[in-house]
Design a protein around this motif. Structure first.
Motif, PDB file in Angstrom:
ATOM      1  N   THR A 170       0.869  -1.178   0.000  1.00 35.69           N
ATOM      2  CA  THR A 170       0.000   0.000   0.000  1.00 35.69           C
ATOM      3  C   THR A 170       0.904   1.226   0.000  1.00 35.69           C
ATOM      4  N   VAL A 171       0.500   2.230  -0.741  1.00 31.23           N
ATOM      5  CA  VAL A 171       1.301   3.452  -0.817  1.00 31.23           C
ATOM      6  C   VAL A 171       0.366   4.627  -0.545  1.00 31.23           C
ATOM      7  N   ALA A 172       0.655   5.334   0.521  1.00 31.69           N
ATOM      8  CA  ALA A 172      -0.129   6.526   0.853  1.00 31.69           C
ATOM      9  C   ALA A 172       0.685   7.767   0.516  1.00 31.69           C
ATOM     10  N   GLY A 173       0.015   8.793   0.065  1.00 31.34           N
ATOM     11  CA  GLY A 173       0.657  10.100  -0.115  1.00 31.34           C
ATOM     12  C   GLY A 173       1.680  10.149  -1.233  1.00 31.34           C
ATOM     13  N   TYR A 174       1.534   9.256  -2.225  1.00 28.43           N
ATOM     14  CA  TYR A 174       2.538   9.203  -3.297  1.00 28.43           C
ATOM     15  C   TYR A 174       2.719  10.557  -3.986  1.00 28.43           C
ATOM     16  N   LEU A 175       1.620  11.261  -4.207  1.00 26.83           N
ATOM     17  CA  LEU A 175       1.706  12.512  -4.970  1.00 26.83           C
ATOM     18  C   LEU A 175       2.200  13.696  -4.145  1.00 26.83           C
ATOM     19  N   ASN A 176       2.366  13.480  -2.858  1.00 28.01           N
ATOM     20  CA  ASN A 176       2.812  14.562  -1.980  1.00 28.01           C
ATOM     21  C   ASN A 176       4.337  14.605  -1.918  1.00 28.01           C
ATOM     22  N   GLU A 177       4.943  15.339  -2.846  1.00 28.72           N
ATOM     23  CA  GLU A 177       6.402  15.424  -2.864  1.00 28.72           C
ATOM     24  C   GLU A 177       6.864  16.295  -1.707  1.00 28.72           C
ATOM     25  N   HIS A 178       7.792  15.795  -0.940  1.00 28.13           N
ATOM     26  CA  HIS A 178       8.249  16.568   0.214  1.00 28.13           C
ATOM     27  C   HIS A 178       9.554  16.026   0.763  1.00 28.13           C
ATOM     28  N   PHE A 179      10.207  16.862   1.551  1.00 28.99           N
ATOM     29  CA  PHE A 179      11.391  16.443   2.296  1.00 28.99           C
ATOM     30  C   PHE A 179      10.920  15.713   3.540  1.00 28.99           C
ATOM     31  N   TRP A 180      11.585  14.614   3.876  1.00 32.79           N
ATOM     32  CA  TRP A 180      11.190  13.883   5.088  1.00 32.79           C
ATOM     33  C   TRP A 180      12.408  13.193   5.680  1.00 32.79           C
ATOM     34  N   ARG A 181      12.264  12.824   6.938  1.00 30.54           N
ATOM     35  CA  ARG A 181      13.307  12.058   7.626  1.00 30.54           C
ATOM     36  C   ARG A 181      12.688  10.822   8.228  1.00 30.54           C
ATOM     37  N   SER A 182      13.428   9.729   8.188  1.00 28.18           N
ATOM     38  CA  SER A 182      13.000   8.536   8.897  1.00 28.18           C
ATOM     39  C   SER A 182      13.110   8.796  10.396  1.00 28.18           C
ATOM     40  N   SER A 183      12.126   8.309  11.138  1.00 27.96           N
ATOM     41  CA  SER A 183      12.192   8.455  12.601  1.00 27.96           C
ATOM     42  C   SER A 183      12.987   7.311  13.222  1.00 27.96           C
ATOM     43  N   ASN A 184      13.449   6.367  12.380  1.00 23.85           N
ATOM     44  CA  ASN A 184      14.225   5.233  12.875  1.00 23.85           C
ATOM     45  C   ASN A 184      15.634   5.710  13.260  1.00 23.85           C
ATOM     46  N   PRO A 185      15.991   5.626  14.546  1.00 22.93           N
ATOM     47  CA  PRO A 185      17.311   6.132  14.959  1.00 22.93           C
ATOM     48  C   PRO A 185      18.455   5.344  14.345  1.00 22.93           C
TER      49      PRO A 185
END
Ligand SMILES: C[S@@+](CC[C@H](N)C(=O)[O-])C[C@H]1O[C@@H](n2cnc3c(N)ncnc32)[C@H](O)[C@@H]1O
Length: 245
Positions: A170-185
């Motif tokens: 499942t893929v949510a928000g595919y069209l929402n291009e944005h900068f993001w960071r993984s919360s996985n330390p």
């Protein structure tokens, strides 16, 4: 302010990243396989530039194949690790600090091969980076890149094992291009990256004057297949070779 604007830089995690790769990382070994499969013929006359080279994993691979290699990255800490590895393994590679968006130390039409492994997603101005890459390519040169799959390795992608066989994606928000960071330390992507659609990558390549001649979505083998079997069915990366139009 983009999502997750606060967080570590690539230099902050450079030593952690180096330890990850040195210990043996399934995704990075898979990325090298993806890159290798699309490389043109290489010999000692091949001048190769590895853009956003990190600690030099792909640059060393190109040197092993016989190319004359330059590795470039904007992180001094990444380049320190690249230099240390090359000194230890006897690889004769030139390391140059610069921003991939400009590649200003390099002359126009000075490379037969440009590679960029697992980094186009991390560079803010994709058009500038691809334009610079195109600028330093000789006529007939190849640009080979590997990126996190724009559909399956997105912040909103979830893989769920089916009863029986295979994986549901499942893929949510595919069209929402944005900068993001993984919360996985312990995640590489905590240093931040740009989710972009497939169409954005294809359009940016075309606008830079680059034509894809081969592309691949390779299923995992080796360590990645053992550690994360979902990626045998679902491609973790998209790789391609492009040439100047
Ligand atoms: C995920 S690492 C990949 C490193 C290496 N290519 C590999 O396969 O291991 C991303 C790299 O991109 C570099 N990078 C990110 N943005 C950059 C930019 N604008 N210019 C140059 N390097 C950049 C980072 O410093 C980091 O070394």
């Amino acid at each position: 302010m983009p999502d997750g604007a606060d967080g570590p830089s690539w230099s902050d995690i450079a030593d952690w990243y180096d330890k990850l790769l040195t210990a043996g990382s399934g995704p990075h070994e898979h990325a090298i396989e993806c890159l290798d499969r699309l490389l043109p013929d290489i010999d000692e006359t091949t001048d190769a530039l590895d853009v956003a080279c990190g600690q030099g994993i792909a640059a060393r691979h190109l040197a092993d194949l016989g190319a004359t290699v330059t590795g470039t990255d904007f992180s001094a800490s990444m380049l320190d690790n690249a230099r240390r590895h090359a000194a230890a393994t006897g690889h004769d590679i030139e390391w140059v600090a610069c921003n991939a968006e400009r590649l200003e130390p390099f002359r126009d039409a000075s490379f037969d091969l440009v590679t960029c492994q697992l980094a186009l997603m991390d560079i803010p101005d994709l058009d500038a980076a691809l334009g610079s890459i195109r600028r330093v390519m000789r006529p007939g040169a190849s640009f080979v890149f590997v990126i996190g799959h724009p559909v399956f390795l997105t912040p909103g992608a979830r893989l769920a094992q089916r009863e029986g066989d295979g994986y549901d994606v499942t893929v949510a928000g595919y069209l929402n291009e944005h900068f993001w960071r993984s919360s996985n330390p312990e995640g590489v992507r905590r240093a931040g990256n740009y989710h972009r659609t497939m169409a954005t990558y294809l359009t940016a390549l075309a606008n830079a004057g680059l034509r894809i001649v081969e592309a691949e979505e390779l299923g995992a083998t080796g360590r990645l297949a053992e550690d994360r079997p979902a990626y045998v069915d679902v491609p973790m990366f998209l790789s391609a070779r492009a040439v100047p139009i």
